[in-house]
Write a protein that holds these residues in place. Structure first.
Motif, mmCIF file in Angstrom:
data_model
loop_
_atom_site.group_PDB
_atom_site.id
_atom_site.type_symbol
_atom_site.label_atom_id
_atom_site.label_comp_id
_atom_site.label_asym_id
_atom_site.label_seq_id
_atom_site.Cartn_x
_atom_site.Cartn_y
_atom_site.Cartn_z
ATOM 1 N N ARG A 58 -2.133 4.701 -8.454
ATOM 2 C CA ARG A 58 -1.805 4.097 -7.151
ATOM 3 C C ARG A 58 -0.604 4.788 -6.514
ATOM 4 O O ARG A 58 -0.592 5.066 -5.304
ATOM 5 C CB ARG A 58 -1.533 2.600 -7.311
ATOM 6 C CG ARG A 58 -2.772 1.741 -7.387
ATOM 7 C CD ARG A 58 -2.442 0.268 -7.192
ATOM 8 N NE ARG A 58 -1.525 -0.219 -8.206
ATOM 9 C CZ ARG A 58 -1.900 -0.748 -9.365
ATOM 10 N NH1 ARG A 58 -3.190 -0.830 -9.658
ATOM 11 N NH2 ARG A 58 -1.019 -1.182 -10.243
ATOM 12 N N ASP A 59 0.404 5.067 -7.326
ATOM 13 C CA ASP A 59 1.606 5.719 -6.793
ATOM 14 C C ASP A 59 1.293 7.111 -6.264
ATOM 15 O O ASP A 59 1.759 7.504 -5.189
ATOM 16 C CB ASP A 59 2.684 5.806 -7.877
ATOM 17 C CG ASP A 59 3.317 4.458 -8.190
ATOM 18 O OD1 ASP A 59 3.260 3.563 -7.329
ATOM 19 O OD2 ASP A 59 3.866 4.300 -9.296
ATOM 20 N N GLU A 61 -1.624 8.256 -5.256
ATOM 21 C CA GLU A 61 -2.470 8.129 -4.062
ATOM 22 C C GLU A 61 -1.646 7.743 -2.844
ATOM 23 O O GLU A 61 -1.892 8.235 -1.735
ATOM 24 C CB GLU A 61 -3.572 7.092 -4.317
ATOM 25 C CG GLU A 61 -4.645 7.591 -5.274
ATOM 26 C CD GLU A 61 -5.620 6.502 -5.677
ATOM 27 O OE1 GLU A 61 -5.267 5.306 -5.522
ATOM 28 O OE2 GLU A 61 -6.721 6.839 -6.159
ATOM 29 N N TRP A 62 -0.673 6.850 -3.030
ATOM 30 C CA TRP A 62 0.220 6.460 -1.934
ATOM 31 C C TRP A 62 0.934 7.682 -1.361
ATOM 32 O O TRP A 62 1.094 7.828 -0.146
ATOM 33 C CB TRP A 62 1.225 5.429 -2.444
ATOM 34 C CG TRP A 62 2.338 5.114 -1.496
ATOM 35 C CD1 TRP A 62 2.227 4.601 -0.225
ATOM 36 C CD2 TRP A 62 3.741 5.272 -1.736
ATOM 37 N NE1 TRP A 62 3.479 4.434 0.325
ATOM 38 C CE2 TRP A 62 4.413 4.840 -0.569
ATOM 39 C CE3 TRP A 62 4.484 5.729 -2.819
ATOM 40 C CZ2 TRP A 62 5.802 4.864 -0.467
ATOM 41 C CZ3 TRP A 62 5.859 5.739 -2.719
ATOM 42 C CH2 TRP A 62 6.509 5.319 -1.550
ATOM 43 N N ARG A 250 6.751 2.275 -7.260
ATOM 44 C CA ARG A 250 6.125 1.069 -6.705
ATOM 45 C C ARG A 250 7.167 0.162 -6.055
ATOM 46 O O ARG A 250 6.876 -0.495 -5.043
ATOM 47 C CB ARG A 250 5.333 0.323 -7.777
ATOM 48 C CG ARG A 250 6.135 -0.383 -8.842
ATOM 49 C CD ARG A 250 5.225 -1.257 -9.687
ATOM 50 N NE ARG A 250 5.993 -2.153 -10.530
ATOM 51 C CZ ARG A 250 5.541 -3.290 -11.012
ATOM 52 N NH1 ARG A 250 4.319 -3.687 -10.719
ATOM 53 N NH2 ARG A 250 6.279 -4.043 -11.790
ATOM 54 N N ARG A 253 8.103 1.749 -2.717
ATOM 55 C CA ARG A 253 7.021 1.471 -1.768
ATOM 56 C C ARG A 253 7.107 0.035 -1.265
ATOM 57 O O ARG A 253 6.995 -0.214 -0.059
ATOM 58 C CB ARG A 253 5.675 1.724 -2.439
ATOM 59 C CG ARG A 253 4.477 1.427 -1.545
ATOM 60 C CD ARG A 253 3.161 1.868 -2.170
ATOM 61 N NE ARG A 253 2.750 1.052 -3.287
ATOM 62 C CZ ARG A 253 2.704 1.464 -4.549
ATOM 63 N NH1 ARG A 253 3.093 2.685 -4.880
ATOM 64 N NH2 ARG A 253 2.300 0.662 -5.511
ATOM 65 N N PRO A 259 6.232 7.174 2.489
ATOM 66 C CA PRO A 259 5.890 8.252 1.566
ATOM 67 C C PRO A 259 6.358 9.616 2.060
ATOM 68 O O PRO A 259 6.819 10.442 1.268
ATOM 69 C CB PRO A 259 4.366 8.169 1.465
ATOM 70 C CG PRO A 259 3.922 7.381 2.659
ATOM 71 C CD PRO A 259 5.037 6.443 2.962
#
Length: 441
Positions: A58-59, A61-62, A250, A253, A259
């Motif tokens: 997830r990180d 991809e962010w 995370r 974010r 980002p």
């Protein structure tokens, strides 16, 4: 073909210290049109968890650090076992039995003698009957790699020419007594099998690199290009490792860091190039040059992310935030105007909600005691809404005519009465957005 990898262990969430290795390896691959592998080093069965693997993905991809394929070391245990067998046959992997307490005593003795605390290879020549006796006592053997005691040299992409005397390094443990394959071994096998050509990681891995060079050579692999980036410290030069739990990607974010801000800072931090906001990874890749980075510890201050986040958010076109603005309840006919007015007065996108709260529900007026009579007189002159682009100019002109006030003494009390804020967007732009004016009474 250029092939790089980012190889985190899924034993926790990614933090700011991990990001540099991920970014650098990603950028090298993308600039060369090569392959970027996400490799999960998950041989630690007790500490590796799926939630951390999912969090790592997830990180990345962010941030837009997309991988070409995923590899998991837990899927390759048979391969490691086969390579270990080959190393045993060739005499490069030998079984030892010392306990942690015994090793600690040996280290202390060597240090007291003024000698480097290098493993003495006492287990190398153990006869089979002695090994059997130790096992009968309940000891479990584990496996060390036999280093060639010669200088290990490579041209590091950041640190320059490196030369390490292997005689000053202990033979590394590659396989624990419980059978767990350790990072130094599994990583070497993977890098060979996956054709990794370039590896960038932290300067704390320099000794690992020296031993891995010999492991790679022992299993018949070609050596990749190595580079070791500087380690991060806090803003005052303090050790950062103790704070990494508060600097997880995370959490950054969740706190609203953009980002693009994080990528722009980390792509230049520790280099000779100035930090400048870049709105895409393509832009960042164009200016990325590994040779521009230095070896000295690099200061990281999370506060540096906010000016970049602010700049990024202010650059966003309305189309990029249309849905977010709609979720706030802003009417469609006011949405683009609202973004244009509010965008230059926020740092985080979450700050938009506060401005719409003011515009839609009215602000608690802030009225200094000495301005109370003036504000009351001015509010009596405020026309009924809806307001237009001309309302602010027409109203303040009328108030000036009636009260004689001008300049800051005129405008500031009215701004604070209508918005509850001493600073903010131009009031001429704000007036058409005001749905409620609490200061009317």
């Amino acid at each position: 073909m250029t092939t790089t990898r980012f190889a985190p262990s899924p034993t926790g969430y990614l933090h700011i210290g991990n990001l540099r290795a991920a970014m650098f390896n990603y950028l090298i691959a993308r600039k060369a049109g090569g392959t970027f592998i996400l490799r999960l080093d998950d041989t630690d069965r007790e500490r590796s968890k799926q939630e951390y693997s999912d969090g790592i993905m997830r990180d990345l991809e962010w941030l837009g650090l997309t991988w070409d394929r995923v590899e998991r070391q837990s899927d390759r245990l048979d391969r490691y076992a086969a390579v270990a067998d080959d190393l045993r046959v060739s005499g490069r992997l030998y079984e030892v039995f010392e306990t942690p307490t015994e090793l600690d005593l040996k280290r202390k003795k060597l240090l007291n003698m003024g000698r480097p605390p290098v493993y003495d290879r006492a287990g190398l020549g153990l006869p089979d009957e002695e090994k059997a006796r130790l096992r009968a006592e309940g000891r479990e053997g584990y496996w060390r790699f036999l280093l060639d005691q010669q200088r290990i040299e490579w041209a590091d992409g950041i640190l320059g020419d490196i030369s390490i005397d292997a005689a000053s390094v202990s033979d590394p443990v590659l396989i624990r007594a419980d059978g767990q394959v350790l990072y130094t071994f599994a990583s070497s096998v993977d890098d060979v099998d996956m054709g990794v050509t370039d590896i960038v990681r932290g300067a704390d891995h320099v000794t690992n690199t020296a031993t891995q060079i010999q492991i790679i050579q022992a299993i018949g692999g070609g050596l990749p290009n190595f580079a070791h980036h500087s380690l991060l410290t806090g803003a005052q030069g303090e050790e950062l490792s103790k704070r990494l739990g508060t600097l997880s990607l995370r959490d950054l974010r969740a706190n609203g860091v953009a980002p693009e801000a994080l990528l722009s800072l980390m792509a230049r931090l520790g280099s000779s190039q100035p930090v400048e906001l870049r709105m895409s990874l393509e832009e960042i890749a164009e200016g990325f040059d590994l040779s521009q980075f230095g070896a000295s510890p690099t200061k990281f201050d999370a506060e540096d992310l906010w000016p970049l986040t602010r700049e990024r958010n202010q650059r966003l076109p309305f189309e990029a935030v249309r849905d977010r603005v709609a979720e706030l309840g802003v009417p469609a006919d006011l949405a683009e105007r609202f973004w244009r007015v509010a965008s230059h007065n926020i740092t985080r996108l979450d700050d938009l909600a506060g401005w719409w709260e003011i515009f839609s529900k009215g602000a608690d007026p802030v009225i200094d005691p000495e301005d109370a009579d003036f504000v009351a007189q001015a509010m009596a002159l405020l026309p009924q809404g809806p307001f237009t682009d001309a309302t602010w100019g027409e109203w303040t002109a009328a108030v000036k005519e009636a009260t004689g006030r001008k300049g800051k003494g005129l405008f500031m009390p009215l701004r604070k009465a209508l918005t509850g804020q001493a600073h903010g967007p131009e009031m001429a732009d704000v007036m058409p957005l005001l749905q409620v004016v609490r200061a009317r009474g």
